[in-house]
Motif scaffolding. Structure first.
Motif, PDB file in Angstrom:
ATOM      1  N   GLY A 178       7.579 -41.180 -18.124  1.00 46.10           N
ATOM      2  CA  GLY A 178       6.816 -42.374 -18.486  1.00 46.10           C
ATOM      3  C   GLY A 178       7.570 -43.649 -18.152  1.00 46.10           C
ATOM      4  O   GLY A 178       6.985 -44.619 -17.640  1.00 46.10           O
ATOM      5  N   LEU A 179       8.873 -43.674 -18.434  1.00 44.81           N
ATOM      6  CA  LEU A 179       9.676 -44.859 -18.117  1.00 44.81           C
ATOM      7  C   LEU A 179       9.732 -45.114 -16.612  1.00 44.81           C
ATOM      8  O   LEU A 179       9.607 -46.256 -16.160  1.00 44.81           O
ATOM      9  CB  LEU A 179      11.090 -44.689 -18.668  1.00 44.81           C
ATOM     10  N   LEU A 180       9.915 -44.058 -15.833  1.00 45.13           N
ATOM     11  CA  LEU A 180      10.034 -44.227 -14.391  1.00 45.13           C
ATOM     12  C   LEU A 180       8.709 -44.640 -13.753  1.00 45.13           C
ATOM     13  O   LEU A 180       8.677 -45.532 -12.896  1.00 45.13           O
ATOM     14  CB  LEU A 180      10.534 -42.928 -13.752  1.00 45.13           C
ATOM     15  N   VAL A 181       7.621 -44.023 -14.172  1.00 42.30           N
ATOM     16  CA  VAL A 181       6.321 -44.382 -13.601  1.00 42.30           C
ATOM     17  C   VAL A 181       5.956 -45.819 -13.966  1.00 42.30           C
ATOM     18  O   VAL A 181       5.531 -46.611 -13.125  1.00 42.30           O
ATOM     19  CB  VAL A 181       5.234 -43.403 -14.088  1.00 42.30           C
ATOM     20  N   GLY A 182       6.118 -46.172 -15.237  1.00 43.65           N
ATOM     21  CA  GLY A 182       5.775 -47.524 -15.658  1.00 43.65           C
ATOM     22  C   GLY A 182       6.704 -48.585 -15.112  1.00 43.65           C
ATOM     23  O   GLY A 182       6.279 -49.716 -14.841  1.00 43.65           O
ATOM     24  N   GLY A 183       7.980 -48.245 -14.949  1.00 43.15           N
ATOM     25  CA  GLY A 183       8.952 -49.238 -14.493  1.00 43.15           C
ATOM     26  C   GLY A 183       9.202 -49.240 -13.005  1.00 43.15           C
ATOM     27  O   GLY A 183      10.063 -50.006 -12.519  1.00 43.15           O
ATOM     28  N   ALA A 184       8.469 -48.429 -12.227  1.00 43.63           N
ATOM     29  CA  ALA A 184       8.748 -48.294 -10.792  1.00 43.63           C
ATOM     30  C   ALA A 184       8.636 -49.628 -10.068  1.00 43.63           C
ATOM     31  O   ALA A 184       9.532 -50.011  -9.289  1.00 43.63           O
ATOM     32  CB  ALA A 184       7.796 -47.263 -10.176  1.00 43.63           C
ATOM     33  N   SER A 185       7.556 -50.373 -10.299  1.00 42.17           N
ATOM     34  CA  SER A 185       7.377 -51.641  -9.580  1.00 42.17           C
ATOM     35  C   SER A 185       8.446 -52.643  -9.977  1.00 42.17           C
ATOM     36  O   SER A 185       8.943 -53.402  -9.138  1.00 42.17           O
ATOM     37  CB  SER A 185       5.982 -52.217  -9.858  1.00 42.17           C
ATOM     38  N   TRP A 186       8.833 -52.646 -11.258  1.00 42.06           N
ATOM     39  CA  TRP A 186       9.884 -53.559 -11.716  1.00 42.06           C
ATOM     40  C   TRP A 186      11.221 -53.195 -11.067  1.00 42.06           C
ATOM     41  O   TRP A 186      11.981 -54.082 -10.661  1.00 42.06           O
ATOM     42  CB  TRP A 186       9.978 -53.487 -13.232  1.00 42.06           C
ATOM     43  N   ILE A 187      11.508 -51.916 -10.969  1.00 44.27           N
ATOM     44  CA  ILE A 187      12.777 -51.477 -10.377  1.00 44.27           C
ATOM     45  C   ILE A 187      12.816 -51.811  -8.891  1.00 44.27           C
ATOM     46  O   ILE A 187      13.833 -52.321  -8.382  1.00 44.27           O
ATOM     47  CB  ILE A 187      12.972 -49.967 -10.609  1.00 44.27           C
ATOM     48  N   VAL A 188      11.722 -51.540  -8.178  1.00 45.73           N
ATOM     49  CA  VAL A 188      11.683 -51.852  -6.746  1.00 45.73           C
ATOM     50  C   VAL A 188      11.884 -53.342  -6.521  1.00 45.73           C
ATOM     51  O   VAL A 188      12.656 -53.778  -5.651  1.00 45.73           O
ATOM     52  CB  VAL A 188      10.342 -51.373  -6.139  1.00 45.73           C
ATOM     53  N   GLU A 189      11.194 -54.148  -7.303  1.00 40.42           N
ATOM     54  CA  GLU A 189      11.335 -55.596  -7.174  1.00 40.42           C
ATOM     55  C   GLU A 189      12.741 -56.051  -7.546  1.00 40.42           C
ATOM     56  O   GLU A 189      13.259 -57.021  -6.988  1.00 40.42           O
ATOM     57  CB  GLU A 189      10.299 -56.289  -8.062  1.00 40.42           C
ATOM     58  N   ALA A 190      13.375 -55.361  -8.489  1.00 39.53           N
ATOM     59  CA  ALA A 190      14.745 -55.711  -8.862  1.00 39.53           C
ATOM     60  C   ALA A 190      15.689 -55.532  -7.684  1.00 39.53           C
ATOM     61  O   ALA A 190      16.588 -56.365  -7.447  1.00 39.53           O
ATOM     62  CB  ALA A 190      15.195 -54.847 -10.039  1.00 39.53           C
ATOM     63  N   TYR A 191      15.494 -54.462  -6.909  1.00 43.55           N
ATOM     64  CA  TYR A 191      16.362 -54.238  -5.751  1.00 43.55           C
ATOM     65  C   TYR A 191      16.037 -55.199  -4.611  1.00 43.55           C
ATOM     66  O   TYR A 191      16.945 -55.658  -3.894  1.00 43.55           O
ATOM     67  CB  TYR A 191      16.226 -52.793  -5.271  1.00 43.55           C
ATOM     68  N   THR A 192      14.787 -55.507  -4.406  1.00 40.85           N
ATOM     69  CA  THR A 192      14.409 -56.342  -3.259  1.00 40.85           C
ATOM     70  C   THR A 192      14.660 -57.825  -3.482  1.00 40.85           C
ATOM     71  O   THR A 192      14.845 -58.566  -2.528  1.00 40.85           O
ATOM     72  CB  THR A 192      12.924 -56.132  -2.919  1.00 40.85           C
ATOM     73  N   ARG A 193      14.681 -58.268  -4.747  1.00 40.13           N
ATOM     74  CA  ARG A 193      14.792 -59.705  -5.013  1.00 40.13           C
ATOM     75  C   ARG A 193      16.051 -60.119  -5.766  1.00 40.13           C
ATOM     76  O   ARG A 193      16.477 -61.262  -5.685  1.00 40.13           O
ATOM     77  CB  ARG A 193      13.582 -60.189  -5.808  1.00 40.13           C
ATOM     78  N   TYR A 194      16.642 -59.185  -6.540  1.00 41.89           N
ATOM     79  CA  TYR A 194      17.738 -59.578  -7.420  1.00 41.89           C
ATOM     80  C   TYR A 194      19.025 -58.799  -7.189  1.00 41.89           C
ATOM     81  O   TYR A 194      20.036 -59.095  -7.819  1.00 41.89           O
ATOM     82  CB  TYR A 194      17.316 -59.404  -8.888  1.00 41.89           C
ATOM     83  N   GLY A 195      19.005 -57.803  -6.341  1.00 38.50           N
ATOM     84  CA  GLY A 195      20.207 -57.021  -6.107  1.00 38.50           C
ATOM     85  C   GLY A 195      20.366 -55.833  -7.026  1.00 38.50           C
ATOM     86  O   GLY A 195      21.440 -55.240  -7.090  1.00 38.50           O
ATOM     87  N   GLY A 196      19.319 -55.469  -7.755  1.00 40.25           N
ATOM     88  CA  GLY A 196      19.378 -54.304  -8.613  1.00 40.25           C
ATOM     89  C   GLY A 196      18.923 -54.593 -10.026  1.00 40.25           C
ATOM     90  O   GLY A 196      18.828 -55.756 -10.440  1.00 40.25           O
ATOM     91  N   PRO A 197      18.631 -53.537 -10.799  1.00 45.32           N
ATOM     92  CA  PRO A 197      18.151 -53.722 -12.173  1.00 45.32           C
ATOM     93  C   PRO A 197      19.133 -54.464 -13.070  1.00 45.32           C
ATOM     94  O   PRO A 197      18.724 -55.272 -13.908  1.00 45.32           O
ATOM     95  CB  PRO A 197      17.934 -52.281 -12.658  1.00 45.32           C
ATOM     96  N   VAL A 198      20.436 -54.193 -12.930  1.00 42.72           N
ATOM     97  CA  VAL A 198      21.419 -54.864 -13.789  1.00 42.72           C
ATOM     98  C   VAL A 198      21.417 -56.366 -13.531  1.00 42.72           C
ATOM     99  O   VAL A 198      21.433 -57.178 -14.465  1.00 42.72           O
ATOM    100  CB  VAL A 198      22.822 -54.264 -13.567  1.00 42.72           C
TER     101      VAL A 198
END
Length: 502
Positions: free
Chosen positions: A220-240
């Motif tokens: 559930g966490l991965l499916v719901g957070g997938a778009s946020w995680i992808v955007e984190a890598y493409t725009r911010y350098g990662g989730p952290v």
């Protein structure tokens, strides 16, 4: 007594009996959902326009204006939710009606998850208590994530409780995963705080130690957070890095006490940041102070009725979801705690039904019922008083932005155009312009870049009349604008010396 509190067996019944019980239970939460929709359509929807945050979410998928800057704390769930209507029309009324109907259906669905756990009177009472709060009604038709987090958390807790009945309820693991995905899609941080007590329950409760549930939580966490995680890598350098940036925008995440801020905000402040407003309406928080006592009474009644998981798990999840908003951020908004109120409505409803049915003699039951009815009527009266004031303020805000946008149109600021400066984000949406900032949390351009844009299309910098505009715009021509929402001072639009007019 026990039959009215929480008598439904957690194991699935045979098909004929299950169907008859479902048919008897359905009208109760359905009636609450219908009233919830009608109140939204009657009180909130007429004449309402989009608020600041709503313009950001809707602009990502709509045609009113170019997409606004999407900052690190936001998630795309609301944009996905409104896309079917926002992609077809720019009508705010159509969007509000769509969300009002959808949120009412969502309330019914979240309550319906609990049909195997609680009796219909408890479900109806819980739904009415939650739907009767002014933040619930106000945000039911809003393009905001918090109510959907509340409904998702309520459903997730229900499926988790149902899973305690054993592997016979095959829908429970999938329901936990799907509900958690919805919450995470809307607000990833809420998804994490929801998953935490769920994971602890799976580890500590033998009835929940099943492979399907162990897989459901991370899925559930991965499916719901997938778009946020992808955007984190493409725009911010990662989730952290994105989390760090989100913390900066939110004023820093750390030990802070916001309980008193949340109490003051209940008087009708949709955002209390900083929450230095006087507490001039303490009666609006009486229910908030009584809430823990009633929930504790419901837990006691549920335990005595041998429904410990059914009343303890919602409270544990509510405590987890409340913690960051009460102790980790330095400001408040009533919508932040909507998931908490949705979950605590269940043990509170158990307490209320218990008081009405366990008072002993008929005379005592009648007196107890009358006292509860008077208290509930007073409570609803206060909620609707605040709701009317908040809805009226929202309409005034939309009208003010529309008037300022019309003034910009008269100055030649028409699409395609760009606005910068304070209040540029919502004002740009109303004017049909892009919003670009040269500093701050929403930085998406530079002074040189904005000057280059001004040579191609109409540009205006918005600033208070008593403040100096950015250095690059100090030689630009100031033009007074109508008052903007929430301001006691005048506002000006600064136009380039040789503006491009349309």
């Amino acid at each position: 007594m026990h039959e009215r509190l929480a008598p439904r067996p957690l194991r699935p019944a045979g098909p004929p009996g299950a169907r008859s019980r479902a048919a008897r239970a359905a009208p109760w939460p359905a009636a609450v959902a219908v009233v919830f929709a009608l109140v939204q359509l009657a009180v909130v929807v007429p004449g309402s326009e989009l608020g600041w945050d709503e313009t950001v979410y809707v602009s990502q998928v709509g045609h009113q204006a170019p997409a606004a800057f999407f900052s690190a704390p936001r998630a795309r769930g609301v944009s996905y939710l409104v896309a079917p209507v926002a992609a077809l029309t720019t009508s705010t009324t159509a969007l509000r009606v769509y969300l009002a109907v959808l949120s009412s259906a969502g309330l019914f669905g979240a309550l319906w998850v609990w049909r195997k756990v609680f009796a219909p009177p408890v479900l109806a009472c819980a739904g009415a208590l939650f739907a009767g709060l002014w933040p619930t009604v106000f945000y039911g038709s809003a393009a905001m994530p918090n109510l959907w987090c509340a409904l998702g958390a309520l459903a997730a807790a229900g499926y988790l409780v149902r899973a305690c009945g054993g592997p016979g309820d095959r829908a429970a693991p999938a329901g936990v995963a799907g509900s958690l995905a919805v919450v995470t899609l809307m607000r990833p941080a809420d998804g994490l705080w929801l998953a935490l007590p769920a994971a602890v329950a799976v580890l500590l409760m033998p009835a929940l130690r099943r492979r399907a549930l162990v897989v459901a939580l991370p899925a559930g966490l991965l499916v719901g957070g997938a778009s946020w995680i992808v955007e984190a890598y493409t725009r911010y350098g990662g989730p952290v890095a994105r989390l760090h940036r989100a913390g900066e925008i939110q004023g820093g995440i750390g030990w802070q006490f916001a309980v008193d801020d949340q109490v003051r905000a209940l008087a009708g402040h949709t955002l209390c940041r900083p929450c230095d407003v006087p507490w001039d309406a303490p009666y609006t928080a009486v229910w908030w102070c009584v809430l823990p006592l009633l929930a504790a009474g419901g837990v006691r009644a549920g335990i005595r009725a041998h429904r410990t998981a059914a009343v303890v798990l919602p409270c544990a999840v509510a405590a987890s979801l409340a913690f960051p908003y009460l102790f980790l951020i330095g400001y408040a908004a009533p919508r932040f705690l909507l998931p908490v109120y949705a979950l605590l409505a269940l043990p509170v409803a158990v307490c209320v039904v218990h008081l009405c049915t366990a008072a002993g003699r008929p005379v005592r039951r009648a007196v107890c019922g009358a006292v509860l009815a008077v208290a509930l009527a007073w409570h609803l009266g206060v909620q609707f008083q605040v709701l009317g004031r908040v809805a009226s303020g929202s309409r005034s805000t939309g009208l003010a932005y529309a008037q300022a946008a019309a003034a910009l149109h008269r100055l030649g600021i028409r699409a395609p155009c760009t606005l910068s400066g304070e209040r540029a984000v919502p004002l740009a949406y109303y004017a049909g312009c892009a919003s670009r900032q040269t500093g701050g949390h929403d930085r998406s351009s530079t002074p040189a870049g904005l000057e280059a844009v001004a040579r191609r299309m109409p540009v205006a910098v918005i600033a208070p009349a008593g403040a100096r505009p950015p250095p690059f715009a100090r030689a630009w021509r100031p033009v007074d604008l109508p008052p903007l929402p929430g301001s006691a001072w005048a506002w000006r639009a600064y136009l380039p010396p040789d503006p491009v007019r349309r």
